[in-house]
Design a protein around this motif. Structure first.
Motif, PDB file in Angstrom:
ATOM      1  N   ALA A  35      73.217  24.028 -16.911  1.00 12.16           N
ATOM      2  CA  ALA A  35      71.889  24.641 -16.774  1.00 12.16           C
ATOM      3  C   ALA A  35      72.031  25.917 -15.954  1.00 12.16           C
ATOM      4  CB  ALA A  35      70.920  23.670 -16.113  1.00 12.16           C
ATOM      5  N   GLY A  36      72.363  27.001 -16.630  1.00 14.97           N
ATOM      6  CA  GLY A  36      72.561  28.255 -15.926  1.00 14.97           C
ATOM      7  C   GLY A  36      71.259  28.871 -15.471  1.00 14.97           C
ATOM      8  N   GLU A  37      71.323  29.598 -14.390  1.00  9.56           N
ATOM      9  CA  GLU A  37      70.144  30.297 -13.882  1.00  9.56           C
ATOM     10  C   GLU A  37      69.703  31.349 -14.886  1.00  9.56           C
ATOM     11  OE1 GLU A  37      68.948  33.102 -10.022  1.00  9.56           O
ATOM     12  OE2 GLU A  37      70.818  31.924 -10.043  1.00  9.56           O
ATOM     13  N   THR A  38      68.392  31.534 -15.023  1.00  3.93           N
ATOM     14  CA  THR A  38      67.864  32.509 -15.975  1.00  3.93           C
ATOM     15  C   THR A  38      68.473  33.892 -15.739  1.00  3.93           C
ATOM     16  OG1 THR A  38      65.774  31.321 -16.137  1.00  3.93           O
ATOM     17  CG2 THR A  38      65.778  33.622 -16.844  1.00  3.93           C
ATOM     18  N   GLY A  39      68.991  34.472 -16.806  1.00  2.19           N
ATOM     19  CA  GLY A  39      69.606  35.785 -16.712  1.00  2.19           C
ATOM     20  C   GLY A  39      71.082  35.758 -16.415  1.00  2.19           C
ATOM     21  N   SER A  40      71.620  34.588 -16.070  1.00  2.00           N
ATOM     22  CA  SER A  40      73.057  34.484 -15.803  1.00  2.00           C
ATOM     23  C   SER A  40      73.830  34.503 -17.114  1.00  2.00           C
ATOM     24  CB  SER A  40      73.363  33.193 -15.048  1.00  2.00           C
ATOM     25  OG  SER A  40      73.115  32.064 -15.872  1.00  2.00           O
ATOM     26  N   ASN A  41      75.103  34.806 -17.029  1.00  2.00           N
ATOM     27  CA  ASN A  41      75.929  34.783 -18.231  1.00  2.00           C
ATOM     28  C   ASN A  41      75.908  33.418 -18.894  1.00  2.00           C
ATOM     29  OD1 ASN A  41      76.643  37.453 -17.949  1.00  2.00           O
ATOM     30  ND2 ASN A  41      78.680  37.048 -17.111  1.00  2.00           N
ATOM     31  N   THR A  42      75.931  32.373 -18.084  1.00  2.00           N
ATOM     32  CA  THR A  42      75.922  31.021 -18.624  1.00  2.00           C
ATOM     33  C   THR A  42      74.661  30.771 -19.437  1.00  2.00           C
ATOM     34  OG1 THR A  42      77.257  30.186 -16.792  1.00  2.00           O
ATOM     35  CG2 THR A  42      75.942  28.567 -18.003  1.00  2.00           C
ATOM     36  N   GLN A  43      73.500  31.171 -18.889  1.00  2.00           N
ATOM     37  CA  GLN A  43      72.240  30.968 -19.610  1.00  2.00           C
ATOM     38  C   GLN A  43      72.188  31.792 -20.885  1.00  2.00           C
ATOM     39  OE1 GLN A  43      69.243  33.504 -19.400  1.00  2.00           O
ATOM     40  NE2 GLN A  43      68.578  32.336 -21.187  1.00  2.00           N
ATOM     41  N   LEU A  44      72.601  33.045 -20.809  1.00  2.00           N
ATOM     42  CA  LEU A  44      72.550  33.923 -21.981  1.00  2.00           C
ATOM     43  C   LEU A  44      73.436  33.398 -23.098  1.00  2.00           C
ATOM     44  CD1 LEU A  44      72.709  37.429 -20.231  1.00  2.00           C
ATOM     45  CD2 LEU A  44      70.681  36.296 -21.154  1.00  2.00           C
ATOM     46  N   VAL A  45      74.660  33.013 -22.752  1.00  2.00           N
ATOM     47  CA  VAL A  45      75.605  32.515 -23.748  1.00  2.00           C
ATOM     48  C   VAL A  45      75.105  31.216 -24.377  1.00  2.00           C
ATOM     49  CG1 VAL A  45      77.905  31.484 -24.009  1.00  2.00           C
ATOM     50  CG2 VAL A  45      77.637  33.655 -22.786  1.00  2.00           C
ATOM     51  N   GLY A  46      74.721  30.285 -23.551  1.00  2.00           N
ATOM     52  CA  GLY A  46      74.281  28.990 -24.063  1.00  2.00           C
ATOM     53  C   GLY A  46      73.041  29.088 -24.920  1.00  2.00           C
ATOM     54  N   ASP A  47      72.066  29.890 -24.482  1.00  2.00           N
ATOM     55  CA  ASP A  47      70.802  29.954 -25.213  1.00  2.00           C
ATOM     56  C   ASP A  47      70.886  30.805 -26.479  1.00  2.00           C
ATOM     57  OD1 ASP A  47      69.714  28.287 -23.393  1.00  2.00           O
ATOM     58  OD2 ASP A  47      68.428  29.758 -22.404  1.00  2.00           O
ATOM     59  N   LEU A  48      71.718  31.837 -26.483  1.00  2.00           N
ATOM     60  CA  LEU A  48      71.877  32.609 -27.717  1.00  2.00           C
ATOM     61  C   LEU A  48      72.508  31.736 -28.795  1.00  2.00           C
ATOM     62  CD1 LEU A  48      71.731  35.193 -29.374  1.00  2.00           C
ATOM     63  CD2 LEU A  48      73.936  35.875 -28.403  1.00  2.00           C
ATOM     64  N   TYR A  49      73.527  31.001 -28.420  1.00  2.00           N
ATOM     65  CA  TYR A  49      74.168  30.111 -29.386  1.00  2.00           C
ATOM     66  C   TYR A  49      73.190  29.027 -29.850  1.00  2.00           C
ATOM     67  CZ  TYR A  49      77.631  26.913 -31.386  1.00  2.00           C
ATOM     68  OH  TYR A  49      78.349  26.086 -32.235  1.00  2.00           O
ATOM     69  N   ALA A  50      72.434  28.466 -28.912  1.00  2.00           N
ATOM     70  CA  ALA A  50      71.473  27.420 -29.273  1.00  2.00           C
ATOM     71  C   ALA A  50      70.415  27.939 -30.231  1.00  2.00           C
ATOM     72  CB  ALA A  50      70.811  26.865 -28.006  1.00  2.00           C
ATOM     73  N   SER A  51      69.944  29.157 -30.013  1.00  2.00           N
ATOM     74  CA  SER A  51      68.911  29.719 -30.881  1.00  2.00           C
ATOM     75  C   SER A  51      69.450  29.936 -32.293  1.00  2.00           C
ATOM     76  CB  SER A  51      68.382  31.028 -30.304  1.00  2.00           C
ATOM     77  OG  SER A  51      69.350  32.067 -30.355  1.00  2.00           O
ATOM     78  N   TRP A  52      70.728  30.309 -32.406  1.00  2.00           N
ATOM     79  CA  TRP A  52      71.333  30.488 -33.725  1.00  2.00           C
ATOM     80  C   TRP A  52      71.533  29.141 -34.428  1.00  2.00           C
ATOM     81  CZ3 TRP A  52      72.573  33.014 -37.915  1.00  2.00           C
ATOM     82  CH2 TRP A  52      73.615  32.555 -38.732  1.00  2.00           C
ATOM     83  N   MET A  53      71.951  28.151 -33.672  1.00  2.00           N
ATOM     84  CA  MET A  53      72.236  26.845 -34.268  1.00  2.00           C
ATOM     85  C   MET A  53      70.964  26.085 -34.642  1.00  2.00           C
ATOM     86  SD  MET A  53      75.433  26.549 -34.671  1.00  2.00           S
ATOM     87  CE  MET A  53      75.532  24.793 -35.057  1.00  2.00           C
TER      88      MET A  53
END
Length: 699
Positions: free
Chosen positions: A116-134
């Protein structure tokens, strides 16, 4: 997330500035001693990835005479036993490495999703972009609703001025494009460039060639346009398709050829922004640039006549066709953001028809590719920590030093270059900056908003974010520490405006670079790639930039004439390579890459001989598995260009360039190198034989 053109092993050249390289050994012997210590330690620590010494000997076909077809001699067994995967249009060693890097990136993405990455962190951006595509179900449920506001903008277009205003939008198709790169006249500062655009197919040849297959491409394009209209519920798709293709065909006729567009002296055309109105009044450039947020007094127009003619064609085309053109391209360019039927239609034309790819890649793999590109530096930092040890960076630095030393020696003794030009060439070589593995600074994504449940919105925001970054760069000093590529990419590049050679960590894996391989293999593989990138600084276009990255004619007339005579002979050689009936390599379009390959091998062989003479008895490497050191050197080069193509992919390679197909990157180079003849006993009875006076020797 900066969009810039690069040159390299898999690209052409273009970009900016100038800084000092790492320390260079005083002599070839010193360089060789440094490398030997590193390599012998590495070899003792593990086994090479391929075969017993770094080469896949099982992939050879020794029933083929090396002098008749060296590519097949080295790779024929692999070619006979390998099938191109259904989700690929070509398959080779670049693909193998790319798939490995993709697996590593996928693991990084999976970890980001589990955190659960902090909003705006690389972890959040990477995880959520992939999730939105999937989340294909959410994309399907949204249907066409996300595109309606944009289609409404297009539907409101009533005049050519209205259409010109939409051209100057981040989101709409236009017959031209803007980008921000370093200024060739002042490569320390970024400048605005304007270039031709507006085509739906890859380039003008797809519209104008009378070759039967290209006629089929055009018919398939018409069907695709009609299909997009059908899926979008827009009436009269076939009639609209005919009009759109007619419009794009006229644009294609105005476009410069690929050969002309790579001539840097022709494409550098600075002019005041105020003069654009006289060049292309129908496009209303000053107003449009203001809408795009561009604040510039000057613009470099890359293909002036194409811009001028396209503006005239636009003004002569009825506004209904322009509206249809805008609507079609808005939908088509975002087909993968929309329900599956659009994505499938796009794949069927662009991948299946134009490239021969039989099946769409698995969705998760496409998602990894998406994130690895769009947020490449976010995942790249972790990739480098895990897959690029400091020892590999140190070895590469030694190899680069050795190649620069070898090339310096060649320049100092080059018989066709006069002393005045030679001194400036040596000065340019002294300013080369090698960049190995990963950047000093990483791209940041501050302000980019990514939501796990809004793929379409994510892509819209990403486009706006990328353009905003370019605007920030405009008229600002160039930062030579920036990398446009993520470190996990399997490629290498040369930047003439900054005189930088860049080798990302992704390509620094076997078979290109293997710390456990025999030294001859590394010199013939990554060594020749290093030489290739250095060679781009001295190819037919890169040579026009000086030691400070400025576009300047620093060649004497006599030396220039000798260079042109040699390069023209290389053009003639490659023009004869025709893997498909009626389709041949363009020796002119591929000249820069072919010079890079030939010069790179010449430099790498010199460096290899320097190494061998300093470290082996009598200067000769031991025979391993029946192969001499020189034979292993040339086999390494052949192994890295091992590749298979589907017919349409090969045709696209020939038409789009600028690289020759893999088999010619092997055979076209070795037949010009005396050492190859000696290594394999090639004689005048062999098919690849060239008399010594016909062998091209440039660098």
């Amino acid at each position: 997330m900066k969009a810039k053109w690069l040159g390299g092993v898999c690209a052409a050249l273009l970009l900016a500035a100038c800084s000092q390289p790492a320390g260079t050994p005083e002599s070839a012997e010193a360089a060789a001693e440094t490398q030997l210590g590193e390599e012998t330690t590495a070899v003792a620590s593990g086994e090479p990835r391929f075969g017993t010494f770094g080469f896949d000997a099982d992939g050879m076909d020794t029933s083929v005479n090396a002098g008749d077809d060296f590519s097949r001699f080295a790779n024929g067994g692999w070619l006979a036993t390998t099938e191109i995967p259904a989700d690929r249009s070509a398959f080779g060693m670049f693909t193998v490495l790319s798939l490995e890097a993709e697996d590593h990136v996928e693991a990084i993405i999976s970890e980001a999703q589990a955190t659960a990455g902090e909003t705006g962190s690389n972890t959040q951006l990477v995880g959520d972009l992939y999730a939105s595509w999937m989340n294909a179900d959410a994309i399907e449920a949204a249907g066409l609703e996300p595109i309606q506001p944009f289609l409404a903008e297009i539907a409101a277009v009533e005049t050519h001025d209205d259409a010109a205003a939409l051209f100057n939008s981040v989101h709409h198709q236009s017959p031209y494009g803007f980008a921000v790169w370093a200024d060739p006249a002042n490569p320390d500062v970024n400048a605005l460039r304007l270039f031709q655009g507006g085509l739906g197919m890859p380039n003008r040849d797809y519209y104008l060639s009378e070759d039967e297959r290209f006629v089929e491409y055009r018919n398939a394009y018409r069907d695709y346009i009609a299909r997009i209209h059908e899926l979008a519920g827009i009436a009269d798709g076939e009639a609209k398709a005919d009009a759109i293709i007619a419009f794009e065909t006229r644009i294609a006729e105005a476009h410069w050829t690929r050969e002309r567009s790579r001539e840097v002296t022709e494409t550098y055309n600075p002019m005041p922004v105020a003069d654009l109105d006289a060049l292309a009044p129908a496009f209303n450039f000053p107003e449009g640039m203001e809408a795009l947020g561009i604040d510039a007094d000057q613009v470099i127009v890359v293909q002036p006549s194409a811009i001028e003619d396209t503006a005239r064609i636009f003004a002569e085309t009825d506004i209904a066709t322009i509206r249809d053109y805008l609507a079609f391209h808005f939908i088509s360019d975002r087909a993968s953001w929309l329900p599956a039927a659009f994505d499938e239609a796009s794949f069927a034309f662009f991948n299946q028809t134009l490239s021969g790819q039989q099946e769409q890649r698995a969705r998760n793999k496409r998602g990894v590719q998406l994130v690895g590109g769009a947020l490449g530096h976010a995942v790249g930092q972790i990739y480098v920590e895990r897959h690029f040890p400091p020892s590999s960076k140190e070895q590469m630095e030694g190899l680069v030093d050795n190649l620069i030393t070898a090339f310096r020696g060649r320049l100092e003794n080059l018989e066709w270059m006069d002393d005045e030009t030679r001194q400036q060439a040596l000065e340019k070589l002294s300013t080369f900056e090698p960049r190995i593995g990963y950047p000093e600074i990483w791209d940041e994504y501050d302000g980019l908003e990514i939501a796990a449940d809004d793929y379409f919105g994510n892509r819209i925001r990403m486009s706006e974010f990328a353009w905003a970054e370019q605007l920030e760069d405009l008229s600002q000093p160039v930062d030579p520490r920036e990398w446009s590529w993520p470190p996990q990419i399997v490629n290498a590049s040369y930047n003439p405006l900054q005189n930088q050679i860049t080798f990302p960590a992704g390509i620094l894996q076997a078979p290109f670079f293997d710390p456990n391989a025999d030294p001859a293999i590394n010199y013939g593989a990554i060594g020749a790639v290093i030489g290739h990138e250095i060679g781009h600084g001295f190819d037919d276009q890169g040579r026009r930039y000086d030691a400070e990255g400025r576009l300047r004619d620093w060649w004497t007339e006599e030396t220039n004439a000798r260079f042109v005579e040699r390069s023209d002979r290389l053009v003639e050689q490659y023009n004869t390579f025709c893997p498909i009936e009626g389709q041949c390599v363009s020796g002119r379009l591929s000249l820069g890459e072919n010079i890079g390959d030939l010069g790179g091998m010449q430099m790498a062989y010199t460096a290899w001989r320097n190494y061998a003479e300093a470290n082996y008895p009598n200067g000769e490497a031991p025979v391993i598995d029946g192969f001499t050191g020189d034979q292993r050197f040339f086999l390494a080069w052949a192994q890295v260009w091992r590749i298979m193509y589907r017919d349409d992919a090969l045709r696209a390679q020939l038409v789009n360039g600028p690289h020759s197909p893999g088999m010619y990157r092997i055979n076209g180079v070795v037949r010009n190198l005396d050492a190859w003849y000696d290594a394999f006993g090639v004689t005048e009875d062999d098919a690849l034989y060239l008399p010594p006076e016909e062998r091209v020797r440039i660098w």
